[in-house]
Motif scaffolding. Sequence first.
Motif, PDB file in Angstrom:
ATOM      1  N   LYS A 143       0.820  -1.394   0.033  1.00 26.06           N
ATOM      2  CA  LYS A 143      -0.132  -0.005  -0.176  1.00 26.06           C
ATOM      3  C   LYS A 143       0.812   1.321  -0.014  1.00 26.06           C
ATOM      4  CE  LYS A 143      -4.177  -1.759   0.339  1.00 26.06           C
ATOM      5  NZ  LYS A 143      -5.322  -1.605  -0.505  1.00 26.06           N
ATOM      6  N   SER A 144       2.202   1.139   0.412  1.00 26.24           N
ATOM      7  CA  SER A 144       2.969   2.449   0.609  1.00 26.24           C
ATOM      8  C   SER A 144       3.740   2.603  -0.283  1.00 26.24           C
ATOM      9  CB  SER A 144       3.710   2.108   2.208  1.00 26.24           C
ATOM     10  OG  SER A 144       2.903   1.983   3.139  1.00 26.24           O
ATOM     11  N   ARG A 145       4.327   1.370  -1.199  1.00 22.00           N
ATOM     12  CA  ARG A 145       5.467   1.435  -2.157  1.00 22.00           C
ATOM     13  C   ARG A 145       5.322   2.796  -2.970  1.00 22.00           C
ATOM     14  NH1 ARG A 145       8.967  -2.484  -3.085  1.00 22.00           N
ATOM     15  NH2 ARG A 145       7.750  -3.950  -2.022  1.00 22.00           N
ATOM     16  N   HIS A 146       4.366   3.318  -3.406  1.00 24.20           N
ATOM     17  CA  HIS A 146       4.175   4.665  -4.225  1.00 24.20           C
ATOM     18  C   HIS A 146       4.550   5.678  -3.438  1.00 24.20           C
ATOM     19  CE1 HIS A 146       0.494   4.643  -2.600  1.00 24.20           C
ATOM     20  NE2 HIS A 146      -0.186   5.777  -3.191  1.00 24.20           N
ATOM     21  N   ILE A 147       4.121   5.837  -2.301  1.00 30.92           N
ATOM     22  CA  ILE A 147       4.374   7.098  -1.553  1.00 30.92           C
ATOM     23  C   ILE A 147       6.009   6.821  -1.106  1.00 30.92           C
ATOM     24  CG2 ILE A 147       4.125   8.159   0.729  1.00 30.92           C
ATOM     25  CD1 ILE A 147       1.545   8.104  -1.080  1.00 30.92           C
ATOM     26  N   ILE A 148       6.585   5.623  -0.693  1.00 32.16           N
ATOM     27  CA  ILE A 148       7.888   5.736  -0.571  1.00 32.16           C
ATOM     28  C   ILE A 148       8.601   6.177  -1.756  1.00 32.16           C
ATOM     29  CG2 ILE A 148       9.748   3.876   0.046  1.00 32.16           C
ATOM     30  CD1 ILE A 148       7.922   2.501   1.769  1.00 32.16           C
ATOM     31  N   THR A 149       8.088   5.695  -2.940  1.00 30.69           N
ATOM     32  CA  THR A 149       9.085   6.214  -4.289  1.00 30.69           C
ATOM     33  C   THR A 149       8.808   7.738  -4.302  1.00 30.69           C
ATOM     34  OG1 THR A 149       8.370   4.046  -5.341  1.00 30.69           O
ATOM     35  CG2 THR A 149       9.023   6.036  -6.670  1.00 30.69           C
ATOM     36  N   MET A 150       7.820   8.309  -4.054  1.00 29.11           N
ATOM     37  CA  MET A 150       7.620   9.677  -3.950  1.00 29.11           C
ATOM     38  C   MET A 150       8.583  10.461  -3.194  1.00 29.11           C
ATOM     39  SD  MET A 150       3.437  10.083  -4.574  1.00 29.11           S
ATOM     40  CE  MET A 150       3.428  12.016  -4.457  1.00 29.11           C
ATOM     41  N   GLN A 151       8.462   9.883  -2.064  1.00 25.40           N
ATOM     42  CA  GLN A 151       9.433  10.558  -0.878  1.00 25.40           C
ATOM     43  C   GLN A 151      10.834  10.464  -1.322  1.00 25.40           C
ATOM     44  OE1 GLN A 151       8.746  12.097   2.948  1.00 25.40           O
ATOM     45  NE2 GLN A 151      10.504  12.863   1.501  1.00 25.40           N
ATOM     46  N   ALA A 152      11.158   9.124  -1.810  1.00 25.90           N
ATOM     47  CA  ALA A 152      12.644   9.097  -2.198  1.00 25.90           C
ATOM     48  C   ALA A 152      13.090   9.937  -3.153  1.00 25.90           C
ATOM     49  CB  ALA A 152      12.626   7.464  -2.563  1.00 25.90           C
ATOM     50  N   ARG A 153      12.297  10.035  -4.173  1.00 23.62           N
ATOM     51  CA  ARG A 153      12.541  11.048  -5.211  1.00 23.62           C
ATOM     52  C   ARG A 153      12.733  12.488  -4.668  1.00 23.62           C
ATOM     53  NH1 ARG A 153      11.486  10.056 -10.669  1.00 23.62           N
ATOM     54  NH2 ARG A 153      11.015   8.200 -11.374  1.00 23.62           N
ATOM     55  N   ALA A 154      11.854  12.839  -3.697  1.00 26.08           N
ATOM     56  CA  ALA A 154      11.718  14.196  -3.067  1.00 26.08           C
ATOM     57  C   ALA A 154      13.214  14.519  -2.527  1.00 26.08           C
ATOM     58  CB  ALA A 154      10.879  14.521  -2.419  1.00 26.08           C
ATOM     59  N   LEU A 155      13.518  13.462  -1.805  1.00 26.97           N
ATOM     60  CA  LEU A 155      14.712  13.563  -0.709  1.00 26.97           C
ATOM     61  C   LEU A 155      16.019  13.504  -1.936  1.00 26.97           C
ATOM     62  CD1 LEU A 155      13.948  10.676   1.851  1.00 26.97           C
ATOM     63  CD2 LEU A 155      14.440  13.303   2.410  1.00 26.97           C
ATOM     64  N   ALA A 156      15.860  12.656  -2.837  1.00 32.60           N
ATOM     65  CA  ALA A 156      17.175  12.753  -3.898  1.00 32.60           C
ATOM     66  C   ALA A 156      17.321  14.354  -4.364  1.00 32.60           C
ATOM     67  CB  ALA A 156      16.879  11.713  -4.728  1.00 32.60           C
ATOM     68  N   GLU A 157      16.019  14.835  -4.782  1.00 34.65           N
ATOM     69  CA  GLU A 157      16.010  15.951  -5.434  1.00 34.65           C
ATOM     70  C   GLU A 157      16.589  17.070  -4.526  1.00 34.65           C
ATOM     71  OE1 GLU A 157      12.173  16.841  -6.552  1.00 34.65           O
ATOM     72  OE2 GLU A 157      12.174  15.343  -8.359  1.00 34.65           O
ATOM     73  N   ALA A 158      16.546  16.983  -3.022  1.00 33.64           N
ATOM     74  CA  ALA A 158      17.122  17.751  -2.087  1.00 33.64           C
ATOM     75  C   ALA A 158      18.657  17.309  -1.749  1.00 33.64           C
ATOM     76  CB  ALA A 158      16.339  17.741  -0.942  1.00 33.64           C
ATOM     77  N   GLY A 159      19.099  16.426  -2.494  1.00 35.82           N
ATOM     78  CA  GLY A 159      20.651  15.997  -2.358  1.00 35.82           C
ATOM     79  C   GLY A 159      20.961  14.719  -1.477  1.00 35.82           C
ATOM     80  N   TRP A 160      19.982  14.106  -1.016  1.00 32.07           N
ATOM     81  CA  TRP A 160      20.128  12.883  -0.293  1.00 32.07           C
ATOM     82  C   TRP A 160      19.967  11.764  -1.195  1.00 32.07           C
ATOM     83  CZ3 TRP A 160      20.763  13.136   5.188  1.00 32.07           C
ATOM     84  CH2 TRP A 160      20.702  14.275   5.530  1.00 32.07           C
ATOM     85  N   GLN A 161      20.917  10.885  -1.095  1.00 35.52           N
ATOM     86  CA  GLN A 161      21.008   9.437  -1.607  1.00 35.52           C
ATOM     87  C   GLN A 161      20.204   8.485  -1.063  1.00 35.52           C
ATOM     88  OE1 GLN A 161      24.724   8.160  -3.617  1.00 35.52           O
ATOM     89  NE2 GLN A 161      24.367   6.177  -3.130  1.00 35.52           N
ATOM     90  N   MET A 174       2.398  14.782   3.821  1.00 36.00           N
ATOM     91  CA  MET A 174       3.785  14.356   4.626  1.00 36.00           C
ATOM     92  C   MET A 174       4.956  14.226   3.904  1.00 36.00           C
ATOM     93  SD  MET A 174       2.554  10.869   6.710  1.00 36.00           S
ATOM     94  CE  MET A 174       3.641   9.980   7.838  1.00 36.00           C
ATOM     95  N   ILE A 175       5.055  14.259   2.592  1.00 37.91           N
ATOM     96  CA  ILE A 175       6.498  14.275   1.994  1.00 37.91           C
ATOM     97  C   ILE A 175       6.823  15.741   2.434  1.00 37.91           C
ATOM     98  CG2 ILE A 175       7.493  14.350  -0.076  1.00 37.91           C
ATOM     99  CD1 ILE A 175       5.534  12.262  -1.141  1.00 37.91           C
ATOM    100  N   ALA A 176       6.125  16.790   2.251  1.00 43.52           N
ATOM    101  CA  ALA A 176       6.355  18.158   2.370  1.00 43.52           C
ATOM    102  C   ALA A 176       6.806  18.470   4.009  1.00 43.52           C
ATOM    103  CB  ALA A 176       5.479  19.153   2.033  1.00 43.52           C
ATOM    104  N   LEU A 177       6.126  17.817   4.717  1.00 41.15           N
ATOM    105  CA  LEU A 177       6.334  17.930   6.293  1.00 41.15           C
ATOM    106  C   LEU A 177       7.908  17.163   6.614  1.00 41.15           C
ATOM    107  CD1 LEU A 177       5.080  19.019   8.832  1.00 41.15           C
ATOM    108  CD2 LEU A 177       4.379  16.709   9.386  1.00 41.15           C
ATOM    109  N   SER A 178       7.980  16.046   5.971  1.00 42.69           N
ATOM    110  CA  SER A 178       9.478  15.566   6.105  1.00 42.69           C
ATOM    111  C   SER A 178      10.611  16.215   5.816  1.00 42.69           C
ATOM    112  CB  SER A 178       9.238  14.235   5.748  1.00 42.69           C
ATOM    113  OG  SER A 178       8.236  13.368   6.132  1.00 42.69           O
TER     114      SER A 178
END
Length: 279
Positions: free
Chosen positions: A41-59, A262-266
């Motif tokens: 149920k969460s995999r697509h949200i995890i993908t979105m958060q991972a992309r957002a973190l990577a765009e902020a410079g986090w591997q 949730m992604i923005a808050l994180s």
Amino acid sequence: MDIIPAFIPAESGDLFSVCYKPTTVVGYVLCVPPFAEEMNKSRHIITMQARALAEAGWQVLVFDFHGCGDSQGLLEEASLPLWRSNLLAAFNYLTQGQTQLPVMLWGLRLGVPIAVDWMRHHAECPVTRLLAWQPVTNGKQFMQQFLRLRLAASMVRSDTQRQTVQQLKDIIASEGTLEVAGYNLSATLLNDLEGLDLSTLIPCTETTVGWVDVVRDEQADAAPATRKVVDIWRKQAIDIDLQTIVCEPFWATQELVDVPEMIALSLQWLSRVKEQAVV
């Protein structure tokens, strides 16, 4: 950003992973996944958060435990010690020994106590941040709820005798495994996960924690179980920022939903922590 799927060599069998690698890396994030259907149920949200973190410079590295997702092995072979070794393999694969940059564990649901348990067993691995999404505070209660899925399925069948959670546990203890909602749960893994309790599992004092709880409306407070654990951690000098957010419980909804809040808050919490570290 490069998105790199790969299999991580591990003693129990290869672990499927996806690495989100920015051009310039400011730190590392290892995602500790939730359990069973909650991961689907969460995999697509995890993908979105991972992309957002990577765009902020986090591997970011997202992986599946042994017996889960596309990783090798069967779930009935899994245990908490085995999953600890999986986490260590994923940590080493992600950081490649470059731990001079900050490292964060990001757990969702049962992934949070699994992450804290791993941190306690591997204090030599420098983790300075923990992002906790809707943590499961008590593994025993969580696994009882998981077993109730089996009870709910049996209730719709007229030819099946109704059972209790304790009876299901007795079956697992005597037979070794039990199928619950399509997942073969072993007695070993059940006992291991029931032993996870965030009121006694406490991160190292060097770890900064961002805790996000989903609530039903803006006036609602975090759950009492959350408050209890947060108070215990703060008394142990853990730097913890508890935030609540109104959004769908995406790990349990019938249909897949997006939770950009949730992604923005994180990302906002991580930015604040980074600024404090610079100061």
